[in-house]
Design a protein around this motif. Structure first.
Motif, PDB file in Angstrom:
ATOM      1  N   UNK A  27       0.833  -1.201   0.000  1.00 19.33           N
ATOM      2  CA  UNK A  27       0.000   0.000   0.000  1.00 19.33           C
ATOM      3  C   UNK A  27       0.867   1.249   0.000  1.00 19.33           C
ATOM      4  N   UNK A  28       0.524   2.193  -0.874  1.00 15.08           N
ATOM      5  CA  UNK A  28       1.216   3.484  -0.930  1.00 15.08           C
ATOM      6  C   UNK A  28       0.831   4.278   0.314  1.00 15.08           C
ATOM      7  N   UNK A  29       1.752   4.350   1.238  1.00 14.30           N
ATOM      8  CA  UNK A  29       1.509   5.070   2.491  1.00 14.30           C
ATOM      9  C   UNK A  29       2.871   5.315   3.126  1.00 14.30           C
ATOM     10  N   UNK A  30       3.117   6.519   3.584  1.00 13.82           N
ATOM     11  CA  UNK A  30       4.412   6.876   4.153  1.00 13.82           C
ATOM     12  C   UNK A  30       4.623   6.352   5.570  1.00 13.82           C
ATOM     13  N   UNK A  31       3.577   5.834   6.209  1.00 13.01           N
ATOM     14  CA  UNK A  31       3.757   5.257   7.538  1.00 13.01           C
ATOM     15  C   UNK A  31       4.705   4.071   7.460  1.00 13.01           C
ATOM     16  N   UNK A  32       5.455   3.866   8.514  1.00 12.49           N
ATOM     17  CA  UNK A  32       6.388   2.746   8.594  1.00 12.49           C
ATOM     18  C   UNK A  32       5.648   1.637   9.317  1.00 12.49           C
ATOM     19  N   UNK A  33       4.997   0.765   8.509  1.00 12.82           N
ATOM     20  CA  UNK A  33       4.113  -0.212   9.120  1.00 12.82           C
ATOM     21  C   UNK A  33       3.805  -1.346   8.152  1.00 12.82           C
ATOM     22  N   UNK A  34       3.231  -2.394   8.718  1.00  6.09           N
ATOM     23  CA  UNK A  34       2.669  -3.528   7.987  1.00  6.09           C
ATOM     24  C   UNK A  34       1.566  -4.064   8.891  1.00  6.09           C
ATOM     25  N   UNK A  35       0.654  -4.818   8.312  1.00  3.42           N
ATOM     26  CA  UNK A  35      -0.400  -5.376   9.161  1.00  3.42           C
ATOM     27  C   UNK A  35      -0.988  -6.633   8.544  1.00  3.42           C
ATOM     28  N   UNK A  36      -1.627  -7.404   9.410  1.00  2.00           N
ATOM     29  CA  UNK A  36      -2.385  -8.580   9.000  1.00  2.00           C
ATOM     30  C   UNK A  36      -3.795  -8.407   9.544  1.00  2.00           C
ATOM     31  N   UNK A  37      -4.754  -8.800   8.756  1.00  2.00           N
ATOM     32  CA  UNK A  37      -6.149  -8.713   9.168  1.00  2.00           C
ATOM     33  C   UNK A  37      -6.927  -9.745   8.377  1.00  2.00           C
ATOM     34  N   UNK A  38      -8.217  -9.750   8.535  1.00  3.20           N
ATOM     35  CA  UNK A  38      -9.045 -10.578   7.675  1.00  3.20           C
ATOM     36  C   UNK A  38     -10.292  -9.796   7.305  1.00  3.20           C
ATOM     37  N   UNK A  39     -10.736 -10.024   6.100  1.00  7.37           N
ATOM     38  CA  UNK A  39     -11.889  -9.300   5.572  1.00  7.37           C
ATOM     39  C   UNK A  39     -13.129 -10.165   5.693  1.00  7.37           C
ATOM     40  N   UNK A  40     -14.235  -9.515   5.984  1.00  6.85           N
ATOM     41  CA  UNK A  40     -15.498 -10.243   6.081  1.00  6.85           C
ATOM     42  C   UNK A  40     -15.750 -11.014   4.797  1.00  6.85           C
ATOM     43  N   UNK A  41     -16.335 -12.200   4.917  1.00  2.26           N
ATOM     44  CA  UNK A  41     -16.594 -13.007   3.717  1.00  2.26           C
ATOM     45  C   UNK A  41     -17.597 -12.329   2.784  1.00  2.26           C
ATOM     46  N   UNK A  42     -17.442 -12.619   1.497  1.00  2.00           N
ATOM     47  CA  UNK A  42     -18.352 -12.064   0.501  1.00  2.00           C
ATOM     48  C   UNK A  42     -19.718 -12.738   0.576  1.00  2.00           C
ATOM     49  N   UNK A  43     -19.729 -14.021   0.892  1.00  2.00           N
ATOM     50  CA  UNK A  43     -20.978 -14.777   0.967  1.00  2.00           C
ATOM     51  C   UNK A  43     -21.193 -15.291   2.391  1.00  2.00           C
ATOM     52  N   UNK A  44     -22.420 -15.305   2.855  1.00  2.00           N
ATOM     53  CA  UNK A  44     -22.699 -15.882   4.185  1.00  2.00           C
ATOM     54  C   UNK A  44     -22.220 -17.332   4.244  1.00  2.00           C
ATOM     55  N   UNK A  45     -21.606 -17.683   5.343  1.00  3.71           N
ATOM     56  CA  UNK A  45     -21.098 -19.040   5.520  1.00  3.71           C
ATOM     57  C   UNK A  45     -19.665 -19.230   5.073  1.00  3.71           C
ATOM     58  N   UNK A  46     -19.135 -18.311   4.273  1.00  2.00           N
ATOM     59  CA  UNK A  46     -17.726 -18.394   3.865  1.00  2.00           C
ATOM     60  C   UNK A  46     -16.828 -17.933   5.001  1.00  2.00           C
ATOM     61  N   UNK A  47     -15.588 -18.321   4.929  1.00  2.00           N
ATOM     62  CA  UNK A  47     -14.596 -17.875   5.912  1.00  2.00           C
ATOM     63  C   UNK A  47     -14.093 -16.488   5.537  1.00  2.00           C
ATOM     64  N   UNK A  48     -13.644 -15.712   6.539  1.00  2.00           N
ATOM     65  CA  UNK A  48     -13.001 -14.428   6.223  1.00  2.00           C
ATOM     66  C   UNK A  48     -11.713 -14.665   5.431  1.00  2.00           C
ATOM     67  N   UNK A  49     -11.338 -13.705   4.602  1.00  2.00           N
ATOM     68  CA  UNK A  49     -10.107 -13.787   3.808  1.00  2.00           C
ATOM     69  C   UNK A  49      -8.942 -13.235   4.605  1.00  2.00           C
ATOM     70  N   UNK A  50      -7.878 -14.033   4.784  1.00  2.00           N
ATOM     71  CA  UNK A  50      -6.648 -13.566   5.430  1.00  2.00           C
ATOM     72  C   UNK A  50      -5.963 -12.566   4.500  1.00  2.00           C
ATOM     73  N   UNK A  51      -5.543 -11.424   5.072  1.00  2.00           N
ATOM     74  CA  UNK A  51      -4.936 -10.351   4.289  1.00  2.00           C
ATOM     75  C   UNK A  51      -3.702  -9.834   5.021  1.00  2.00           C
TER      76      UNK A  51
END
Length: 168
Positions: A27-51
């Motif tokens: 990501x274009x951002x001047x902050x000195x950082x990194x992160x891990x998260x997960x995004x809500x699933x697109x469909x009900x019953x699916x698992x969140x996407x690791x990001x």
């Protein structure tokens, strides 16, 4: 980034809470950082996407040092592997999404183990944490560290180093 993530993800324990493989972003951002998260699933019953994302400010600050970037990636892959990630909620000051200090130590240790298993030195993680300690010292204030979810980087480096002088 993709190659680093795939290499470390291939030897990490897969967490069944998330959809794999880990989605990678620079990501274009001047902050000195990194992160891990997960995004809500697109469909009900699916698992969140690791990001996982690395910000360009981090890459610039380490001058493209692949050892340090790989150590950051290992740390973030470790968070996901260990199930530290909750669902992403983009709400200011959402304390539910902060890592605990214990989770940070765990991600450092498991990330260092992943580095070793991939044929790299766990000292890359120590070097990355010491680099962060130098940056932290430039900020000039101890107050943010007092309330931070991240323990002091030097203390974190000492936890995984075989060299007792690291903390000094």
């Amino acid at each position: 980034l993709e190659k680093m993530v795939r290499e470390l993800e291939s030897i990490a324990v897969k967490n069944d809470k998330y959809k794999n493989p880990i989605e990678c972003h620079v990501l274009e951002d001047e902050d000195i950082n990194a992160f891990a998260t997960c995004l809500d699933p697109e469909k009900p019953g699916d698992k969140p996407q690791a990001v996982m994302a690395v910000l360009t400010g981090l890459v610039k600050e380490v001058k493209g040092d692949m050892r340090l970037i790989r150590a950051v990636v290992a740390h973030e892959v470790a968070h996901l592997s260990m199930g530290h990630c909750g669902r992403a909620r983009y709400i200011a000051k959402d304390f539910e999404n902060l890592w605990t200090r214990q989770q940070e130590f765990e991600a450092d240790q498991y990330g260092a183990e992943l580095l070793q298993r991939a044929g790299y030195s766990k000292n890359d993680m120590v070097d990355m944490l010491n680099f962060l300690a130098k940056l932290d010292g430039r900020k000039g204030s101890w107050v943010p560290r007092l309330v931070s979810d991240h323990a002091d980087p030097k203390a974190r480096a000492a936890e995984i180093s075989d060299n007792p002088n690291v903390f000094r």
